[in-house]
Design a protein around this motif. Structure first.
Motif, mmCIF file in Angstrom:
data_model
loop_
_atom_site.group_PDB
_atom_site.id
_atom_site.type_symbol
_atom_site.label_atom_id
_atom_site.label_comp_id
_atom_site.label_asym_id
_atom_site.label_seq_id
_atom_site.Cartn_x
_atom_site.Cartn_y
_atom_site.Cartn_z
ATOM 1 N N PRO A 93 0.865 -1.244 0.151
ATOM 2 C CA PRO A 93 0.077 0.029 -0.057
ATOM 3 C C PRO A 93 0.795 1.217 -0.093
ATOM 4 O O PRO A 93 1.998 1.265 0.599
ATOM 5 C CB PRO A 93 -0.808 -0.068 1.302
ATOM 6 N N THR A 120 -8.247 -5.531 -3.488
ATOM 7 C CA THR A 120 -7.931 -5.154 -1.981
ATOM 8 C C THR A 120 -6.566 -5.506 -1.487
ATOM 9 O O THR A 120 -5.962 -4.780 -0.783
ATOM 10 C CB THR A 120 -8.992 -5.892 -1.006
ATOM 11 N N GLY A 121 -5.693 -6.333 -2.492
ATOM 12 C CA GLY A 121 -4.305 -6.524 -2.113
ATOM 13 C C GLY A 121 -4.259 -7.099 -0.756
ATOM 14 O O GLY A 121 -4.776 -8.002 -0.341
ATOM 15 N N ASP A 142 -10.385 -9.794 -4.691
ATOM 16 C CA ASP A 142 -9.128 -9.663 -5.801
ATOM 17 C C ASP A 142 -8.859 -10.917 -6.538
ATOM 18 O O ASP A 142 -9.438 -11.958 -6.118
ATOM 19 C CB ASP A 142 -7.742 -9.489 -4.588
ATOM 20 N N ILE A 143 -8.271 -10.890 -7.272
ATOM 21 C CA ILE A 143 -7.909 -12.006 -8.458
ATOM 22 C C ILE A 143 -6.713 -12.606 -7.915
ATOM 23 O O ILE A 143 -6.723 -13.928 -8.515
ATOM 24 C CB ILE A 143 -7.661 -11.320 -9.900
ATOM 25 N N SER A 144 -5.990 -12.197 -7.146
ATOM 26 C CA SER A 144 -4.652 -13.112 -6.761
ATOM 27 C C SER A 144 -5.121 -13.839 -5.583
ATOM 28 O O SER A 144 -5.557 -13.192 -4.495
ATOM 29 C CB SER A 144 -3.738 -11.883 -6.578
ATOM 30 N N ASP A 170 -12.521 -11.957 -10.676
ATOM 31 C CA ASP A 170 -12.250 -11.246 -11.378
ATOM 32 C C ASP A 170 -13.200 -9.971 -11.610
ATOM 33 O O ASP A 170 -14.403 -10.350 -11.835
ATOM 34 C CB ASP A 170 -11.986 -12.013 -12.914
ATOM 35 N N MET A 171 -12.635 -8.594 -11.563
ATOM 36 C CA MET A 171 -13.589 -7.698 -11.437
ATOM 37 C C MET A 171 -14.844 -8.106 -10.718
ATOM 38 O O MET A 171 -14.895 -8.294 -9.452
ATOM 39 C CB MET A 171 -13.819 -7.263 -12.798
ATOM 40 N N PRO A 186 -7.134 0.412 -8.483
ATOM 41 C CA PRO A 186 -6.888 -0.552 -9.474
ATOM 42 C C PRO A 186 -5.426 -0.569 -10.227
ATOM 43 O O PRO A 186 -4.861 0.579 -9.918
ATOM 44 C CB PRO A 186 -7.920 -0.476 -10.543
ATOM 45 N N PRO A 187 -5.315 -1.627 -10.949
ATOM 46 C CA PRO A 187 -3.929 -1.278 -11.844
ATOM 47 C C PRO A 187 -4.326 -0.324 -12.775
ATOM 48 O O PRO A 187 -5.141 -0.245 -13.561
ATOM 49 C CB PRO A 187 -3.740 -2.627 -12.658
ATOM 50 N N GLU A 208 0.551 -7.606 -12.049
ATOM 51 C CA GLU A 208 -0.976 -7.571 -12.411
ATOM 52 C C GLU A 208 -1.682 -6.681 -11.149
ATOM 53 O O GLU A 208 -2.743 -6.339 -11.558
ATOM 54 C CB GLU A 208 -1.649 -8.843 -11.978
ATOM 55 N N ALA A 209 -0.729 -6.058 -10.119
ATOM 56 C CA ALA A 209 -1.299 -5.100 -9.519
ATOM 57 C C ALA A 209 -0.993 -3.684 -10.328
ATOM 58 O O ALA A 209 -1.673 -2.668 -9.759
ATOM 59 C CB ALA A 209 -0.599 -5.271 -8.124
ATOM 60 N N PHE A 219 -8.919 -0.783 -17.391
ATOM 61 C CA PHE A 219 -9.451 -1.329 -16.200
ATOM 62 C C PHE A 219 -10.409 -0.549 -15.280
ATOM 63 O O PHE A 219 -11.612 -0.953 -14.855
ATOM 64 C CB PHE A 219 -8.190 -1.423 -15.050
HETATM 65 N N1 SAM Z 1 -6.207 -1.875 -2.824
HETATM 66 C C1 SAM Z 1 -4.824 -2.478 -2.488
HETATM 67 C C2 SAM Z 1 -4.018 -1.042 -2.287
HETATM 68 O O1 SAM Z 1 -4.494 -0.129 -2.337
HETATM 69 O O2 SAM Z 1 -2.942 -0.910 -1.722
HETATM 70 C C3 SAM Z 1 -4.116 -2.929 -3.824
HETATM 71 C C4 SAM Z 1 -4.126 -2.290 -4.803
HETATM 72 S S1 SAM Z 1 -3.258 -2.980 -6.165
HETATM 73 C C5 SAM Z 1 -2.691 -1.367 -7.145
HETATM 74 C C6 SAM Z 1 -4.275 -3.398 -7.451
HETATM 75 C C7 SAM Z 1 -4.895 -5.029 -6.942
HETATM 76 O O3 SAM Z 1 -5.851 -5.300 -8.014
HETATM 77 C C8 SAM Z 1 -3.834 -6.005 -6.763
HETATM 78 O O4 SAM Z 1 -3.960 -6.598 -5.476
HETATM 79 C C9 SAM Z 1 -4.409 -6.978 -8.007
HETATM 80 O O5 SAM Z 1 -4.209 -8.165 -7.647
HETATM 81 C C10 SAM Z 1 -5.718 -6.797 -8.211
HETATM 82 N N2 SAM Z 1 -6.247 -7.234 -9.513
HETATM 83 C C11 SAM Z 1 -5.749 -6.919 -10.538
HETATM 84 N N3 SAM Z 1 -6.561 -7.452 -11.607
HETATM 85 C C12 SAM Z 1 -7.813 -7.673 -10.824
HETATM 86 C C13 SAM Z 1 -9.060 -8.252 -11.367
HETATM 87 N N4 SAM Z 1 -9.270 -8.384 -12.857
HETATM 88 N N5 SAM Z 1 -10.118 -8.262 -10.600
HETATM 89 C C14 SAM Z 1 -9.663 -8.190 -9.258
HETATM 90 N N6 SAM Z 1 -8.663 -7.627 -8.971
HETATM 91 C C15 SAM Z 1 -7.468 -7.301 -9.683
#
Ligand code: SAM
Ligand code: GLN
Length: 283
Positions: A93, A120-121, A142-144, A170-171, A186-187, A208-209, A219
């Motif tokens: 974060p 949510t990471g 989260d997808i991960s 996913d989403m 999001p990413p 992927e983040a 996204f």
């Molecule tokens: N929310 C946390 C933070 O603010 O520190 C993590 C943000 S990080 C920039 C983006 C998160 O989105 C990552 O944990 C990643 O695994 C997740 N993510 C990526 N693609 C995704 C998808 N298609 N669906 C759900 N989550 C996804």
């Protein structure tokens, strides 16, 4: 660096770390204190460190030198008032995300009862929101798998299991229901900028983040579009975004007749946040 067996006490360990990092004694002490999870002033009472502990510290210092973020070594990260567990492979974060919470806090109106966080990471935003809105229920996705496991650990540590549900999907893939607040960091890094991220990010944090698609807004556009059916009447969407994506997002919102919306700046003066359902004049 001296041979490890000769590091008989803390003073020598500090000297050795300071040489390895080309840092002064104070910085070396701070690094060692962080790695040990102890206050710096305690270091000199820890003379009885075993050889094994010293070796571990020196190995971690070498990893630091190679660019690994210190949070992956200490397995801890501070997010607002919370100390959270963070595991390698999960996005660390950032300070700017703490400010997203500040903006959400200041949105006038009724407190949200149902909140959805996408991506949510380690769970940072969800945990901060759970404390900010003690009456709310939160679904965090989260997808991960690594992220979900990490978030689960933090949710349990913060005794939030009864109010927070974690979903690996996913989403909006696994989500039903409507929410008063949909939030996401999001990413959002445009693909051609991924290669120029600092090594500590691009070599160690999960791609992927970060990978926001060709333009970095794909996204977020999908989150906005598909999220409409999950948003309560008068509901709010709150996103962290990249300043470079502002024009594209503005056009997208206007073309799709979505609003009211407002962009907000981070501490460095760059547009970093997008709120939908928030009237500029009232916020
Ligand atoms: N929310 C946390 C933070 O603010 O520190 C993590 C943000 S990080 C920039 C983006 C998160 O989105 C990552 O944990 C990643 O695994 C997740 N993510 C990526 N693609 C995704 C998808 N298609 N669906 C759900 N989550 C996804
Ligand atoms: N602000 C992050 C960084 O610079 C990127 C976060 C994101 O893509 N959501 O590494």
């Amino acid at each position: 660096m001296r041979s490890l067996s000769s590091l008989s006490n803390m003073k020598e360990l500090i000297e050795s770390v300071s040489k390895e990092l080309a840092a002064d004694r104070h910085e070396a002490e701070m690094v060692i204190a962080s790695l040990l999870g102890r206050p710096r002033h305690e270091l000199h009472f820890l003379d009885a460190m075993s050889d094994r502990e010293q070796v571990q510290i020196l190995q971690r210092v070498r990893q630091l030198k190679q660019g690994i973020p210190i949070e992956y070594l200490t397995r801890k990260v501070q997010f607002r008032d919370h100390v959270l567990a963070i595991n390698p492979g999960v996005f660390i974060p950032r300070l700017e995300t703490e400010q997203l919470i500040e903006y959400v806090r200041k949105i006038p109106g009724r407190e949200p009862q149902m909140i959805l966080e996408i991506g949510t990471g380690c769970g940072a935003l969800t945990i901060a929101l759970a404390f900010l809105f003690p009456g709310a229920r939160i679904v965090a996705t989260d997808i991960s798998e690594k992220a979900i496991e990490n978030a689960q650990e933090n949710i349990v540590d913060h005794a939030l299991g009864s109010r927070v549900e974690l979903v690996r999907c996913d989403m909006y893939g696994g989500i039903s229901g409507v929410f008063d607040l949909i939030v996401s960091n999001p990413p959002y890094i445009p693909r051609d900028r991924l290669g120029i991220l600092p090594p500590s990010v691009k070599d160690f944090e999960p791609l992927e983040a970060l990978d926001g698609g060709e333009q970095g807004v794909e996204f977020i556009e999908e989150l906005i579009e598909d999220g409409q059916m999950h948003l309560a009447k008068d509901g709010i969407m709150a996103f962290e975004i990249d300043d470079d994506g502002t024009d594209l997002l503005r056009t997208f919102l206007e073309d799709n007749n979505i609003g009211p919306y407002v962009f907000r700046r981070d501490l460095f003066g760059r547009y970093r946040y997008l709120f939908i359902g928030v009237d500029r004049a009232k916020s």
